[in-house]
Design a protein around this motif. Structure first.
Motif, mmCIF file in Angstrom:
data_model
loop_
_atom_site.group_PDB
_atom_site.id
_atom_site.type_symbol
_atom_site.label_atom_id
_atom_site.label_comp_id
_atom_site.label_asym_id
_atom_site.label_seq_id
_atom_site.Cartn_x
_atom_site.Cartn_y
_atom_site.Cartn_z
ATOM 1 N N ALA A 508 -15.005 5.765 -4.213
ATOM 2 C CA ALA A 508 -14.207 5.125 -3.234
ATOM 3 C C ALA A 508 -13.747 6.149 -2.200
ATOM 4 C CB ALA A 508 -13.036 4.633 -4.025
ATOM 5 N N LEU A 509 -13.415 7.509 -2.667
ATOM 6 C CA LEU A 509 -12.927 8.424 -1.648
ATOM 7 C C LEU A 509 -14.342 8.749 -0.611
ATOM 8 C CD1 LEU A 509 -10.989 10.921 -3.874
ATOM 9 C CD2 LEU A 509 -10.175 9.310 -2.274
ATOM 10 N N SER A 510 -15.698 8.840 -1.380
ATOM 11 C CA SER A 510 -16.842 9.458 -0.379
ATOM 12 C C SER A 510 -16.970 8.148 0.698
ATOM 13 C CB SER A 510 -17.940 9.438 -1.269
ATOM 14 O OG SER A 510 -18.245 8.418 -1.916
ATOM 15 N N ALA A 511 -16.497 6.891 0.214
ATOM 16 C CA ALA A 511 -16.657 5.741 1.102
ATOM 17 C C ALA A 511 -15.544 5.825 2.286
ATOM 18 C CB ALA A 511 -16.756 4.529 0.458
ATOM 19 N N GLY A 512 -14.503 6.654 2.219
ATOM 20 C CA GLY A 512 -13.525 6.965 3.349
ATOM 21 C C GLY A 512 -12.475 6.068 2.869
ATOM 22 N N LEU A 513 -12.318 5.808 1.697
ATOM 23 C CA LEU A 513 -11.008 4.910 1.080
ATOM 24 C C LEU A 513 -9.887 6.167 0.904
ATOM 25 C CD1 LEU A 513 -12.509 2.280 -0.637
ATOM 26 C CD2 LEU A 513 -11.682 2.146 1.405
ATOM 27 N N ASN A 514 -8.587 5.545 0.949
ATOM 28 C CA ASN A 514 -7.623 6.334 0.542
ATOM 29 C C ASN A 514 -6.935 5.709 -0.475
ATOM 30 O OD1 ASN A 514 -7.685 8.421 2.605
ATOM 31 N ND2 ASN A 514 -6.851 6.906 3.960
ATOM 32 N N GLU A 515 -6.492 6.391 -1.597
ATOM 33 C CA GLU A 515 -5.714 6.020 -2.732
ATOM 34 C C GLU A 515 -4.157 5.738 -2.082
ATOM 35 O OE1 GLU A 515 -4.929 6.717 -7.568
ATOM 36 O OE2 GLU A 515 -6.074 8.352 -6.503
ATOM 37 N N VAL A 516 -3.630 4.602 -2.492
ATOM 38 C CA VAL A 516 -2.224 4.551 -2.203
ATOM 39 C C VAL A 516 -1.328 4.189 -3.467
ATOM 40 C CG1 VAL A 516 -0.367 3.182 -0.998
ATOM 41 C CG2 VAL A 516 -2.829 3.701 0.086
ATOM 42 N N ARG A 517 -0.189 5.141 -3.543
ATOM 43 C CA ARG A 517 0.593 4.949 -4.681
ATOM 44 C C ARG A 517 2.121 4.691 -3.941
ATOM 45 N NH1 ARG A 517 -0.974 9.049 -9.832
ATOM 46 N NH2 ARG A 517 -3.147 8.549 -9.590
ATOM 47 N N THR A 518 2.753 3.572 -4.264
ATOM 48 C CA THR A 518 4.085 3.259 -3.959
ATOM 49 C C THR A 518 4.858 2.936 -4.947
ATOM 50 O OG1 THR A 518 3.561 0.975 -3.681
ATOM 51 C CG2 THR A 518 2.875 2.498 -1.816
ATOM 52 N N GLU A 519 6.318 3.130 -4.466
ATOM 53 C CA GLU A 519 7.431 2.693 -5.475
ATOM 54 C C GLU A 519 7.685 1.176 -5.432
ATOM 55 O OE1 GLU A 519 10.994 4.619 -4.593
ATOM 56 O OE2 GLU A 519 9.941 6.710 -5.034
ATOM 57 N N ALA A 520 8.153 0.759 -6.498
ATOM 58 C CA ALA A 520 8.311 -0.834 -6.468
ATOM 59 C C ALA A 520 9.534 -1.292 -5.619
ATOM 60 C CB ALA A 520 8.498 -1.179 -7.858
ATOM 61 N N PHE A 521 10.386 -0.585 -5.167
ATOM 62 C CA PHE A 521 11.408 -0.912 -4.427
ATOM 63 C C PHE A 521 11.487 -0.110 -3.094
ATOM 64 C CE2 PHE A 521 12.692 -0.729 -9.134
ATOM 65 C CZ PHE A 521 12.841 -2.310 -9.240
ATOM 66 N N ALA A 522 12.197 -0.721 -2.246
ATOM 67 C CA ALA A 522 12.474 -0.079 -0.714
ATOM 68 C C ALA A 522 13.592 -0.838 -0.130
ATOM 69 C CB ALA A 522 11.086 -0.216 0.037
ATOM 70 N N GLY A 523 13.925 -0.188 0.989
ATOM 71 C CA GLY A 523 15.232 -0.997 1.547
ATOM 72 C C GLY A 523 14.953 -1.719 2.778
ATOM 73 N N PRO A 524 15.592 -2.539 2.900
ATOM 74 C CA PRO A 524 15.337 -3.804 4.102
ATOM 75 C C PRO A 524 14.770 -3.164 5.453
ATOM 76 C CG PRO A 524 17.470 -4.095 2.952
ATOM 77 C CD PRO A 524 16.967 -2.968 2.398
#
Length: 554
Positions: A508-524
Motif C-alpha cells: 500500500a505504501l509503495s502504491a503511494g497510499l497513506n495510513e490514517v489513524r484517527t480518534e473516535a471523538f472530535a469537537g463540533p
C-alpha cells in the motif's frame, strides 16, 4: 467539591491558607478556586442603626444614622428591611468591597458617609430570611466597631477538583486525612454517639433487604417527636458555604453529614411508610415492571427492573442511592423520622443515575464507592444532630441487614518493584512509615515483600501498582530523581499476525497510499471546517467540548 476551612478544622489542625494550598496540590488534589470573602472586603465593621427617616427627595431611599462605636455616620440606603436598633455590617469611608472603594458621596442632595451592606455585597450567599433588597442583620450581641469577619467567623472555602478514583475526598473528613498525613498532624476521629432515650427500634419499624448483592450494608435509625422547622444559623451558614440551600433542620442534617463525612443519608417520614406485619416496613428491592416514582425534584419517573429502590409494601419510596420520593419526604407535619444509610453496589447506582438522567450529590458518591465501615457511625452522628437541632428522642438500637465485611483486600508489595517503577530504593520500614498515615496498614513482612490492607474508604487501592502510586505521592513526586528510562527491551520474533500484515502495508505504501489513524471523538468545530453537509453525531454526555461528536469521516 467545596471544602470549608472551619469544617476541615473539626478534624485536623489546618495550616495557613498560604501553606495549605501548596500542600494539597503536592499530594495530587487540585485546588480550582479559593473563596475568601475577607480578602475581597476590608474595612467593614459592626454598627447599629440609631435612626431611620424618609429621604425628602427620593421615595425609595431612607436616611439612617449609624453608630460604629466611635462616631455617628449619616448613610443613605435603599434597603427594604431597615429597623432602628439593628446591628448591621457597615463599610466605612475608605473601605474596599472588591474593586469598589467606599467614599462619601451625595445622593439626591444628602451626603452618604459609608454603606450598609447586604451579604451579597460582601461576597456571601444571601440568607433565607434576607429580602431581595435587604441588608445583612447581625446578632444583637455583636460588638460595635468589631471587624465583620472576626464576628461572623466565616472561613475561606476551597473548590477542589476531585478525580473519579478518589471518592473518599468528597468530604471534609477525607480531605482532613490527606492534610494530616502531609503535615504530620493527627486526624481527629469521629466520636459521635447517639444518646438513646426512646423505645426499641424493633417496636417502631421493620426492615427487609431482598437484594443483598446490590446492597451489601443497609441500616436504619428512628428519631421520634421531632419538631421540623428552620435550621439554626450555624447549620444553614455551613450549608450555604457548600453551595446548598437550607430546606429544614432534619433534611439539612442529612446534607451536612454527607459533606462532613462523605456518606449519603436519607430521611423518611415514618408515618408515611406503609404498614406490613403491624409495623412500618422498609423493603430494599429491584423495581417492578411498570412502577413509577415521583422524586423530590417533582419528576414522575418510570423505573427499570434494574433500578434498586427503597419501598414499603405498596410502592417505591426512593431511588436507592440517588434521590428520595415525594410520598415520604420530611415536612412541617413530620413528627417521627426514619434515617437511612447504606453501602450500595457502585456500578448499579451509576447505571440507574445515567438511565434516569439524574445526577445528585448522593449519586456522585454512591456511584464512585462509599465506605461500608462508615454506615453505622454516620447514622449515630446524624441521629444525634437531628435530636440536637429538632428535638425528639432517639430510639434504642439500629435496624440492620446481615453484613459480612470484605476481608479480601490484602495486597502484596514487592520491595524490588519500587526501584523498577519509581527509580527509588526505600527500605521496608520507610515504606511502612509512608503508608501508615493513610490508614494503609502493614500486616506482615517477609524478606522481599510487604503485605498491606487498604482501608474501606480507599476503594481505589486494589493492586500492587496502587500501593506504589501511594508511596510516590507520600514520598513526593518532586523528590523522585529524573533519569532516562532503560533502553533495553524484549527480544524475539514478531507475532504471526504482524508478519502477515507487513507485505500488505508495504504494498500500500509503495502504491503511494497513506495510513490514517484517527480518534473516535472530535469537537463540533472540526466538522464545521469541512462544510455544512457533513453529518454530526452528537454525544449526550461528552467528556469535554473537544470530544462532543463521533467521527464520521477520515
Amino acid at each position: 467539591m467545596r471544602i470549608s476551612l472551619d469544617g476541615l478544622a473539626d478534624f485536623v489542625d489546618v495550616p495557613p491558607l498560604s501553606r495549605l494550598v501548596p500542600t494539597l496540590v503536592q499530594v495530587g488534589i487540585e485546588v480550582e478556586a479559593i473563596d475568601d470573602p475577607a480578602a475581597g472586603a476590608t474595612g467593614v465593621v459592626v454598627a447599629r442603626i440609631a435612626s431611620v427617616a424618609a429621604h425628602p427627595k427620593a421615595q425609595r431611599l431612607q436616611i439612617c444614622q449609624v453608630e460604629d462605636g466611635t462616631a455617628v455616620h449619616t448613610v443613605v440606603c435603599g434597603a427594604t428591611n431597615l429597623v432602628v436598633g439593628q446591628q448591621v455590617a457597615f463599610a466605612r469611608v475608605g473601605a474596599r468591597l472588591g474593586d469598589l472603594l467606599i467614599s462619601a458621596r451625595s445622593l439626591r442632595g444628602v451626603t452618604s458617609e459609608g454603606m450598609i451592606c447586604a451579604r451579597g455585597e460582601l461576597g456571601l450567599p444571601p440568607a433565607d430570611d434576607e429580602p431581595a433588597k435587604g441588608i445583612w442583620v447581625l446578632p444583637s450581641t455583636a460588638p460595635l466597631g468589631a471587624d465583620i469577619w472576626e464576628v461572623a467567623a466565616i472561613a475561606p472555602v476551597l473548590t477542589l477538583g476531585i478525580t473519579a478514583n478518589r471518592p473518599d475526598l468528597l468530604s471534609h473528613l477525607g480531605v482532613a486525612r490527606e492534610v494530616a498525613a502531609a503535615t504530620g498532624k493527627r486526624c481527629r476521629p469521629l466520636t459521635a454517639r447517639a444518646s438513646e432515650k426512646g423505645p426499641e427500634i424493633t417496636s417502631l419499624a421493620r426492615l427487609v433487604v431482598e437484594d443483598n448483592v446490590a446492597c451489601r450494608r443497609y441500616a436504619l435509625r428512628v428519631v421520634r417527636n421531632v419538631r421540623v422547622g428552620p435550621s439554626p444559623a450555624w447549620l444553614a451558614e455551613r450549608l450555604a458555604r457548600m453551595g446548598q440551600r437550607s430546606i429544614n433542620n432534619v433534611v439539612d442534617v442529612t446534607n451536612y453529614v454527607m459533606f462532613e463525612l462523605g456518606q449519603p443519608l436519607h430521611a423518611f417520614d415514618l408515618a408515611r411508610i406503609g404498614v406490613e406485619a403491624s409495623l412500618p416496613t422498609v423493603r430494599l428491592r429491584r423495581a417492578q415492571p411498570g412502577e413509577k416514582l415521583t422524586t423530590l425534584d417533582g419528576s414522575a419517573r418510570e423505573l427499570s427492573e434494574e433500578d434498586l429502590v427503597v419501598a414499603d409494601a405498596a410502592r417505591p419510596l426512593a431511588l436507592a442511592g440517588i434521590i428520595g420520593g415525594e410520598d415520604s419526604e420530611v415536612g412541617a407535619s413530620t413528627s417521627h423520622v426514619l434515617l437511612e444509610a447504606a453501602f450500595f453496589e457502585a456500578p448499579r447506582i451509576y447505571a440507574s443515575a445515567r438511565r434516569q438522567g439524574l445526577r445528585t450529590e448522593a449519586s456522585l458518591r454512591c456511584e464512585r464507592g462509599t465506605d461500608p465501615d462508615l454506615v453505622l457511625k454516620v447514622l449515630e452522628r446524624a441521629a444525634q444532630l437531628v435530636a440536637d437541632v429538632a428535638g425528639g428522642e432517639i430510639a434504642k438500637g439500629v435496624l440492620e441487614a446481615p453484613y459480612k465485611p470484605d476481608n479480601s483486600r490484602e495486597i502484596v508489595l514487592r520491595t524490588r518493584q519500587l526501584p523498577r517503577r519509581l527509580g527509588i530504593d526505600l527500605p521496608a520500614e520507610s515504606i511502612v512509615q509512608l503508608l501508615e498515615p493513610l490508614n494503609i496498614r502493614c500486616l506482615t513482612r517477609t524478606e522481599r515483600a510487604l503485605i498491606f490492607v487498604a482501608p474501606g474508604f480507599r476503594a481505589d487501592i486494589n493492586h500492587e501498582v496502587d500501593l506504589i502510586e501511594e508511596v510516590a505521592r507520600r514520598y513526593g513526586y518532586d523528590q523522585i530523581p529524573e533519569r532516562l528510562p532503560s533502553a533495553a527491551g524484549p527480544c524475539g520474533r514478531p507475532r504471526a499476525a504482524a508478519l502477515s500484515c507487513a507485505p500488505a502495508v508495504a504494498a500500500a505504501l509503495s502504491a503511494g497510499l497513506n495510513e490514517v489513524r484517527t480518534e473516535a471523538f472530535a469537537g463540533p468545530q472540526r466538522f464545521a471546517a469541512l462544510g455544512q453537509d457533513v453529518p454530526q453525531v452528537r454525544l449526550l454526555n461528552p467528556l469535554g467540548d473537544e470530544f462532543g461528536c463521533m467521527r464520521t469521516s477520515l
